[in-house]
Design a protein around this motif. Structure first.
Motif, PDB file in Angstrom:
ATOM      1  N   ARG A  24       3.154  33.595  11.194  1.00 52.34           N
ATOM      2  CA  ARG A  24       4.255  34.153  11.972  1.00 52.34           C
ATOM      3  C   ARG A  24       5.542  33.968  11.173  1.00 52.34           C
ATOM      4  O   ARG A  24       5.601  33.193  10.219  1.00 52.34           O
ATOM      5  CB  ARG A  24       4.367  33.453  13.334  1.00 52.34           C
ATOM      6  N   SER A  25       6.583  34.656  11.569  1.00 55.69           N
ATOM      7  CA  SER A  25       7.862  34.570  10.868  1.00 55.69           C
ATOM      8  C   SER A  25       8.852  33.748  11.669  1.00 55.69           C
ATOM      9  O   SER A  25       8.728  33.594  12.885  1.00 55.69           O
ATOM     10  CB  SER A  25       8.425  35.973  10.622  1.00 55.69           C
ATOM     11  N   LEU A  26       9.840  33.231  10.956  1.00 52.22           N
ATOM     12  CA  LEU A  26      10.903  32.455  11.586  1.00 52.22           C
ATOM     13  C   LEU A  26      12.084  33.377  11.887  1.00 52.22           C
ATOM     14  O   LEU A  26      12.594  34.041  10.975  1.00 52.22           O
ATOM     15  CB  LEU A  26      11.352  31.317  10.664  1.00 52.22           C
ATOM     16  N   PRO A  27      12.545  33.437  13.133  1.00 51.54           N
ATOM     17  CA  PRO A  27      13.656  34.338  13.489  1.00 51.54           C
ATOM     18  C   PRO A  27      15.008  33.750  13.075  1.00 51.54           C
ATOM     19  O   PRO A  27      15.834  33.370  13.909  1.00 51.54           O
ATOM     20  CB  PRO A  27      13.522  34.442  15.009  1.00 51.54           C
ATOM     21  N   LEU A  28      15.226  33.693  11.757  1.00 50.93           N
ATOM     22  CA  LEU A  28      16.407  33.007  11.230  1.00 50.93           C
ATOM     23  C   LEU A  28      17.703  33.789  11.441  1.00 50.93           C
ATOM     24  O   LEU A  28      18.782  33.189  11.498  1.00 50.93           O
ATOM     25  CB  LEU A  28      16.225  32.737   9.734  1.00 50.93           C
TER      26      LEU A  28
END
Length: 289
Positions: free
Chosen positions: A56-60
């Protein structure tokens, strides 16, 4: 039942943070800002690894990070700085009293109208905490520490309110921790060397890593996962159990003595929480049926 268990785990993690911070910062094992930096880095690394491992990706770069990371940073700095001069009991009273005010105000401004029972329950619970935590004697309160803890309370209250809209708790918490690291590092580097210049011990570093990776990183991710199912004032009330959990832990783990003041104040606090949550009303209704 599973949801209730998750809430209990979160509250125990919050109490553990107070104990770990007191053991590390209050005992002079590490200075406050370095503890906060290591705590944030450990939380960021742990959650980033877990999120990326699950592909999953990090919502930075979402706008919500301004509120989430900013309020988390404010909490981490204030919490650590306050415990340099303040004992855990008084710190818990100021912290969770401030959290109550922040979250109740935020929910009311957001359109929620808590029933009168919840306001009364919160007042009773805070009275119990005041009885439990307020220092005896005429010693003056450490003004800087009080201000720091009040700032931490505002930060944590805002952070909890923001978490009610969380859709990916682990990723969002990880992103918040990642963005909290740069300002914490900057504050640590800007601090004059003579202020709180304590050399970090190995034990102090270990405590900071445990607080960051486990009781903060994983604990806060779990908190974000349960917040959407809790109202703002309900989650605020539930957090008033944290000082009581810390008190019990002190008796069990640190051989602290049980006093009648602890028993009476604990009963008043828990009774106020139960009343505010409608526990007594539901019990009476179940008996009547």
């Amino acid at each position: 039942m599973r949801f209730l268990l998750l809430v209990c785990v979160v509250l125990v993690a919050f109490a553990s943070n107070s104990i770990l911070n007191r053991l590390a910062v209050g005992s002079g094992e590490i200075d406050a800002l370095v503890f906060a930096v290591i705590r944030a880095v450990a939380g960021a690394v742990t959650l980033a690894v877990l999120v990326l491992a699950r592909r999953r990706s990090l919502p930075l770069f979402k706008p919500a990070r301004f509120v989430g990371a900013g309020s988390l940073t404010l909490y981490l700095v204030g919490f650590s700085m306050a415990y340099v001069q303040m004992d855990a009991g008084l710190g818990a009273l100021i912290l969770f009293g401030g959290v109550q005010v922040t979250m109740f105000a935020g929910t009311v401004l957001g359109g929620e109208r808590p029933p009168a029972r919840r306001w009364i329950g919160a007042a009773l619970a805070l009275a119990g905490l005041a009885w439990l935590s307020w220092p005896s004697g005429a010693a003056a309160l450490p003004v800087i520490a009080v201000i720091a803890m009040l700032l931490a309370a505002v930060g944590w209250g805002i952070y909890s309110l923001a978490g009610r809209t969380s859709t990916d708790p682990m990723a969002e918490t990880g992103a918040n921790f990642i963005w909290s690291v740069p300002p914490l590092l900057l504050l640590s580097m800007m601090r004059p060397a003579q202020i709180d210049g304590i050399e970090a011990s190995t034990w102090g570093i270990i405590l900071a890593v445990v607080a960051g990776a486990i009781t903060s990183g994983l604990g806060y991710a779990l908190w974000y996962s349960v917040l959407p199912r809790l109202g703002g004032t309900v989650s605020a009330l539930l957090q008033l159990t944290v000082p009581i959990i810390a008190m019990v832990a002190g008796v069990v783990l640190l051989d602290e003595l049980i006093t009648w003041r602890m028993i009476g104040a604990g009963a008043l606090t828990l009774g106020g929480i139960a009343y505010g949550l409608g526990v007594f009303q539901r019990m009476a209704g179940s008996r009547a049926s």
